[in-house]
Design an enzyme around this catalytic site. Structure first.
Site, PDB file in Angstrom:
ATOM      1  N   LEU A  35      11.638 -27.402  65.002  1.00 19.19           N
ATOM      2  CA  LEU A  35      10.807 -27.253  66.123  1.00 19.19           C
ATOM      3  C   LEU A  35       9.822 -26.424  66.139  1.00 19.19           C
ATOM      4  O   LEU A  35      10.090 -25.211  65.453  1.00 19.19           O
ATOM      5  CB  LEU A  35      11.867 -26.921  67.369  1.00 19.19           C
ATOM      6  N   GLU A  42      15.207 -23.666  76.957  1.00 17.65           N
ATOM      7  CA  GLU A  42      14.965 -24.961  76.951  1.00 17.65           C
ATOM      8  C   GLU A  42      15.893 -25.821  76.201  1.00 17.65           C
ATOM      9  O   GLU A  42      16.067 -26.782  76.534  1.00 17.65           O
ATOM     10  CB  GLU A  42      13.404 -25.067  76.394  1.00 17.65           C
TER      11      GLU A  42
HETATM   12  N1  LIG Z   1      10.692 -31.454  70.381  1.00 16.94           N
HETATM   13  C1  LIG Z   1      11.552 -32.339  70.360  1.00 16.94           C
HETATM   14  O1  LIG Z   1      12.206 -32.529  71.638  1.00 16.94           O
HETATM   15  C2  LIG Z   1      12.121 -33.060  69.052  1.00 16.94           C
HETATM   16  C3  LIG Z   1      12.970 -33.856  69.243  1.00 16.94           C
HETATM   17  C4  LIG Z   1      13.604 -34.432  68.113  1.00 16.94           C
HETATM   18  C5  LIG Z   1      12.998 -34.292  67.157  1.00 16.94           C
HETATM   19  N2  LIG Z   1      12.020 -33.077  67.008  1.00 16.94           N
HETATM   20  C6  LIG Z   1      11.501 -32.658  65.500  1.00 16.94           C
HETATM   21  O2  LIG Z   1      10.960 -33.922  64.921  1.00 16.94           O
HETATM   22  C7  LIG Z   1      11.098 -33.772  63.579  1.00 16.94           C
HETATM   23  C8  LIG Z   1      12.053 -35.038  62.957  1.00 16.94           C
HETATM   24  O3  LIG Z   1      11.640 -36.347  63.413  1.00 16.94           O
HETATM   25  P1  LIG Z   1      10.886 -37.399  62.552  1.00 16.94           P
HETATM   26  O4  LIG Z   1      10.177 -38.504  63.505  1.00 16.94           O
HETATM   27  O5  LIG Z   1      10.023 -36.585  61.339  1.00 16.94           O
HETATM   28  O6  LIG Z   1      12.269 -38.073  61.743  1.00 16.94           O
HETATM   29  P2  LIG Z   1      13.557 -38.761  62.091  1.00 16.94           P
HETATM   30  O7  LIG Z   1      13.488 -39.687  63.064  1.00 16.94           O
HETATM   31  O8  LIG Z   1      14.711 -37.855  62.473  1.00 16.94           O
HETATM   32  O9  LIG Z   1      14.057 -39.246  60.661  1.00 16.94           O
HETATM   33  C9  LIG Z   1      13.492 -40.132  59.976  1.00 16.94           C
HETATM   34  C10 LIG Z   1      14.376 -40.870  59.296  1.00 16.94           C
HETATM   35  O10 LIG Z   1      15.614 -41.064  60.026  1.00 16.94           O
HETATM   36  C11 LIG Z   1      16.022 -42.470  59.564  1.00 16.94           C
HETATM   37  N3  LIG Z   1      15.740 -43.448  60.989  1.00 16.94           N
HETATM   38  C12 LIG Z   1      14.952 -43.222  61.851  1.00 16.94           C
HETATM   39  N4  LIG Z   1      14.807 -44.500  62.560  1.00 16.94           N
HETATM   40  C13 LIG Z   1      15.554 -45.114  62.073  1.00 16.94           C
HETATM   41  C14 LIG Z   1      16.117 -46.672  62.406  1.00 16.94           C
HETATM   42  N5  LIG Z   1      15.750 -47.174  63.641  1.00 16.94           N
HETATM   43  N6  LIG Z   1      16.991 -47.190  61.702  1.00 16.94           N
HETATM   44  C15 LIG Z   1      17.465 -46.888  60.544  1.00 16.94           C
HETATM   45  N7  LIG Z   1      17.130 -45.386  60.032  1.00 16.94           N
HETATM   46  C16 LIG Z   1      16.192 -44.845  60.931  1.00 16.94           C
HETATM   47  C17 LIG Z   1      15.118 -42.842  58.651  1.00 16.94           C
HETATM   48  O11 LIG Z   1      15.984 -42.434  57.479  1.00 16.94           O
HETATM   49  P3  LIG Z   1      16.066 -43.201  55.864  1.00 16.94           P
HETATM   50  O12 LIG Z   1      14.777 -42.867  55.217  1.00 16.94           O
HETATM   51  O13 LIG Z   1      17.070 -42.729  55.293  1.00 16.94           O
HETATM   52  O14 LIG Z   1      16.156 -44.786  56.302  1.00 16.94           O
HETATM   53  C18 LIG Z   1      13.959 -41.928  58.718  1.00 16.94           C
HETATM   54  O15 LIG Z   1      13.359 -41.836  57.422  1.00 16.94           O
HETATM   55  C19 LIG Z   1      11.593 -32.604  63.150  1.00 16.94           C
HETATM   56  O16 LIG Z   1      10.511 -31.632  63.136  1.00 16.94           O
HETATM   57  C20 LIG Z   1      12.366 -31.968  64.692  1.00 16.94           C
HETATM   58  O17 LIG Z   1      12.529 -30.793  64.827  1.00 16.94           O
HETATM   59  C21 LIG Z   1      11.659 -32.428  68.038  1.00 16.94           C
END
Ligand SMILES: NC(=O)c1ccc[n+]([C@@H]2O[C@H](COP(=O)([O-])OP(=O)(O)OC[C@H]3O[C@@H](n4cnc5c(N)ncnc54)[C@H](OP(=O)(O)O)[C@@H]3O)[C@@H](O)[C@H]2O)c1
Length: 202
Positions: A35, A42
């Protein structure tokens, strides 16, 4: 054949699919797997929201992308009233503290909507990241988006997806959600809820 079909149909129980995220001015949600901000109150609102159930014995399901899952501090778990599903096409085993591993979004939703979990699960909470949010926004059972508006600029490399603000309308007030502007560590933010006005939402 007809009887068989109706048996299969009644086995699936619709569950509300709800997104929750905190976004800054440019819709950023993350930076380098973390984050971009430190806003403990929050984060507590997030935890309170996803763990709330209508009565004892019920549970919610949280659906996590793999990177979000691994960005959690170990000491976050266990969370009360929650079953965790991690989405990944590459993991082979359920990560520590999680309950299920699914290879795609719909399988996770099915898990909550079909026996043996259908009678237990109340709400499916989608907690990111970007791709998971994108799929959830398109899901016919998606009815609410809880979006905290962090009224500041942060350097981000992960973003909340664009969504239709005519379809999902911001609510003036929403039960259980404070409507006054919050401030923490000198950063102002407000809790907002967008409600889908039409469709097949639960
Ligand atoms: N501010 C907020 O409220 C908030 C909320 C959430 C996250 N975040 C931030 O967002 C970042 C992470 O999010 P991100 O988008 O980079 O990654 P993510 O969605 O957490 O992870 C991506 C990985 O998840 C798997 N994946 C995602 N969707 C899938 C699906 N539909 N089916 C199968 N596998 C799936 C895949 O893994 P594989 O490669 O193994 O297939 C993909 O490479 C972090 O920085 C976190 O702190 C912030």
């Amino acid at each position: 054949m007809e009887m068989e079909k109706s048996r299969i149909t009644t086995q699936k129980k619709k569950k509300p699919v709800r997104l929750i995220a905190a976004v800054c001015n440019n819709m950023g949600i993350g930076k380098d797997g973390k984050l971009p901000w430190h806003l403990p109150s929050e984060f507590q609102y997030f935890l309170n929201t996803v763990t709330r159930v209508s009565r004892p014995g019920k549970m919610n399901m949280m659906i996590w992308g793999k990177l979000c899952w691994y960005s959690n501090p170990e000491n976050l778990f266990p969370l009360t009233n929650v079953l965790h599903v991690v989405l990944s096409t590459t993991l082979n085993t359920v990560p520590d503290h999680a309950h299920f591993l699914c290879q795609d979004f719909e399988s996770a939703v099915r898990l909550a909507a079909e026996p043996p979990l259908a009678d237990l699960i109340e709400t499916i909470w989608i907690v990111g990241g970007t791709q998971v949010y994108q799929e959830a926004l398109k899901h016919p059972w998606c009815d609410l988006v809880y979006l905290t508006d962090i009224m500041a600029d942060f350097d981000c490399n992960v973003f909340f997806p664009e969504f239709d603000r005519e379809l999902f309308k911001v609510q003036e007030r929403f039960p259980g959600v404070p409507s006054v502007i919050q401030e923490e560590n000198g950063i102002k933010y407000k809790f907002q809820v967008y409600k889908k006005e039409i469709g097949d939402a639960v």
